[in-house]
Design a protein around this motif. Sequence first.
Motif, PDB file in Angstrom:
ATOM      1  N   UNK A  11     -35.611  39.452   6.424  1.00 49.70           N
ATOM      2  CA  UNK A  11     -34.392  38.893   7.008  1.00 49.70           C
ATOM      3  C   UNK A  11     -34.740  37.841   8.053  1.00 49.70           C
ATOM      4  N   UNK A  12     -33.960  36.761   8.117  1.00 54.83           N
ATOM      5  CA  UNK A  12     -34.193  35.712   9.130  1.00 54.83           C
ATOM      6  C   UNK A  12     -33.492  36.078  10.430  1.00 54.83           C
TER       7      UNK A  12
ATOM      8  N   UNK B  80     -32.043  41.893  20.444  1.00 55.25           N
ATOM      9  CA  UNK B  80     -30.778  42.301  19.803  1.00 55.25           C
ATOM     10  C   UNK B  80     -30.736  41.816  18.343  1.00 55.25           C
ATOM     11  N   UNK B  81     -31.309  40.647  18.069  1.00 57.16           N
ATOM     12  CA  UNK B  81     -31.357  40.170  16.678  1.00 57.16           C
ATOM     13  C   UNK B  81     -32.139  41.167  15.825  1.00 57.16           C
ATOM     14  N   UNK B  82     -33.264  41.644  16.364  1.00 57.25           N
ATOM     15  CA  UNK B  82     -34.103  42.597  15.620  1.00 57.25           C
ATOM     16  C   UNK B  82     -33.359  43.921  15.432  1.00 57.25           C
ATOM     17  N   UNK B  83     -32.597  44.321  16.436  1.00 55.44           N
ATOM     18  CA  UNK B  83     -31.807  45.559  16.297  1.00 55.44           C
ATOM     19  C   UNK B  83     -30.797  45.414  15.160  1.00 55.44           C
ATOM     20  N   UNK B  84     -30.198  44.229  15.011  1.00 55.88           N
ATOM     21  CA  UNK B  84     -29.237  44.010  13.926  1.00 55.88           C
ATOM     22  C   UNK B  84     -29.937  44.002  12.567  1.00 55.88           C
ATOM     23  N   UNK B  85     -31.124  43.422  12.526  1.00 50.50           N
ATOM     24  CA  UNK B  85     -31.885  43.426  11.271  1.00 50.50           C
ATOM     25  C   UNK B  85     -32.242  44.866  10.887  1.00 50.50           C
ATOM     26  N   UNK B  86     -32.583  45.662  11.887  1.00 47.98           N
ATOM     27  CA  UNK B  86     -32.928  47.062  11.625  1.00 47.98           C
ATOM     28  C   UNK B  86     -31.721  47.835  11.085  1.00 47.98           C
ATOM     29  N   UNK B  87     -30.526  47.436  11.518  1.00 46.67           N
ATOM     30  CA  UNK B  87     -29.314  48.086  11.006  1.00 46.67           C
ATOM     31  C   UNK B  87     -29.149  47.784   9.513  1.00 46.67           C
TER      32      UNK B  87
ATOM     33  N   UNK C 168     -33.842  48.065   2.165  1.00 47.00           N
ATOM     34  CA  UNK C 168     -34.346  46.904   1.415  1.00 47.00           C
ATOM     35  C   UNK C 168     -34.988  45.840   2.292  1.00 47.00           C
ATOM     36  N   UNK C 169     -34.874  45.978   3.624  1.00 44.71           N
ATOM     37  CA  UNK C 169     -35.242  44.858   4.511  1.00 44.71           C
ATOM     38  C   UNK C 169     -36.152  45.313   5.645  1.00 44.71           C
ATOM     39  N   UNK C 170     -37.402  45.679   5.334  1.00 42.66           N
ATOM     40  CA  UNK C 170     -38.298  46.262   6.340  1.00 42.66           C
ATOM     41  C   UNK C 170     -38.940  45.255   7.289  1.00 42.66           C
ATOM     42  N   UNK C 171     -38.731  43.942   7.068  1.00 38.44           N
ATOM     43  CA  UNK C 171     -39.367  42.963   7.973  1.00 38.44           C
ATOM     44  C   UNK C 171     -38.372  41.888   8.406  1.00 38.44           C
ATOM     45  N   UNK C 172     -38.639  41.295   9.580  1.00 37.24           N
ATOM     46  CA  UNK C 172     -37.779  40.262  10.150  1.00 37.24           C
ATOM     47  C   UNK C 172     -38.607  39.022  10.453  1.00 37.24           C
ATOM     48  N   UNK C 173     -38.171  37.885   9.973  1.00 40.34           N
ATOM     49  CA  UNK C 173     -38.859  36.624  10.255  1.00 40.34           C
ATOM     50  C   UNK C 173     -38.372  36.068  11.592  1.00 40.34           C
TER      51      UNK C 173
ATOM     52  N   UNK D  20     -40.645  45.703  10.862  1.00 38.92           N
ATOM     53  CA  UNK D  20     -41.831  44.983  11.334  1.00 38.92           C
ATOM     54  C   UNK D  20     -41.512  43.498  11.452  1.00 38.92           C
ATOM     55  N   UNK D  21     -42.304  42.787  12.242  1.00 39.47           N
ATOM     56  CA  UNK D  21     -42.119  41.354  12.397  1.00 39.47           C
ATOM     57  C   UNK D  21     -42.858  40.644  11.267  1.00 39.47           C
ATOM     58  N   UNK D  22     -42.173  39.676  10.653  1.00 39.95           N
ATOM     59  CA  UNK D  22     -42.730  39.017   9.462  1.00 39.95           C
ATOM     60  C   UNK D  22     -43.101  37.570   9.715  1.00 39.95           C
ATOM     61  N   UNK D  23     -42.706  36.721   8.785  1.00 44.37           N
ATOM     62  CA  UNK D  23     -43.049  35.304   8.804  1.00 44.37           C
ATOM     63  C   UNK D  23     -42.698  34.637  10.131  1.00 44.37           C
ATOM     64  N   UNK D  24     -43.646  33.840  10.645  1.00 47.08           N
ATOM     65  CA  UNK D  24     -43.393  33.055  11.839  1.00 47.08           C
ATOM     66  C   UNK D  24     -43.047  31.629  11.397  1.00 47.08           C
TER      67      UNK D  24
END
Length: 390
Positions: free
Chosen positions: A21-22, A47-54, A61-66, A90-94
Amino acid sequence: MTVPHRFDEITETLARQSIELPSWAFGNSGTRFKVFGTPGTPRDTHEKIADAAKVHEMTGLAPTVALHIPWDDVEDFTELKAHAENLGVELGTINANTFQDEDYKFGSLTHSDPAIRRKAIDHHFRCIDIMHATGSTDLKIWLADGTNYPGQDSLRARQDRLAASLAEIYERLDAHQRLVLEYKFFEPAFYHTDVPDWGTSYAQVSALGDRALTCLDTGHHAPGTNIEFIVMQLMRLGKLGSFDFNSRFYADDDLIVGAADPFQLFRILYEVIANGGLGEDSPVRFMLDQCHNIEEKIPGQIRSVLNVQEMTARALLVDRAALDKAQAEHDVLGANEVLMDAFQTDVRPALARWRASRGLPEEPMRAYADSGHQRYLAEQRVGGAQAGWG
Ligand code: LRH
Ligand code: MN
């Protein structure tokens, strides 16, 4: 049309699917006309990462955040990594960003001034340092570099400067890190873009080495482009590193993937599967790159990953034996019917049962709406500046 009986044969592959997720999809975004706010929008990267985790909690389906730098800049990226892991992601693509700084008016890695190129290269070096802290393996490079009028600059000289700049960046990567070079046929440049198409990205990354690959954003092609053919070719050449999934009716609309053209998404995923892209050791990473300008962002991301999962399931249900037979016999309509059979198969009931069997909500969209989480965020996140592209 009895394809669903084979659903059990595809669940192992479906279980391996992960869609990154971006972070920027959870912030405010818009057009040059207006960037609208939304109650409950995150104010910062945590907070963006918290929303991605939701989204991951609701879909599995979305275990990583770019992340996008500097939009997601923080004091301590090691702390941010721990924050993400505490939330189950987890943190993904930079993603590097050389498209919002005054100095890059006439280009960044392609700029004629060595000092400006140095600044842009150093920004990518900093992104690589951040990758060491976040444990990310992919550095994604998208350049707004280009010109607006014929004659404005030498197309050849810019390509040569780009190659030299990319070589310095590639050199800085370590053995488990990759770079993916994203192409886009126009915007913000309106005459030429320095990385406009898959061929240019392929030429530039092929000159670098094995850990330099291409990123295919589904919104970055001229209308009428057969994107699934490009997917096949880049995979055949071993140079497809990642997808930026979204959909569009006109230009780089960054709408929800599958919303504008679900059949195109099906055809793209069929080529991904046919070329081994969902295999265990597939080098292809799947990411969303979208903007929820008017719709709520968490449900927008949930809908998006479900659209990819649904079209993946349909593409996995293509009866390969029947297709191979029809193709061998030049049975044109027969072959097309095999593919359309799978595309027109409603996999949603089987997917809902399968989610429930894995302890996930059968209907994640409804489950999220019923959870009241959106109202909770709107009440919680009062004050401060809502995050956006700035
Ligand atoms: C450019 C792009 C790129 C990102 C940006 C958010 O259009 O697709 O991938 O850096 O969107
Ligand atoms: Mn993109």
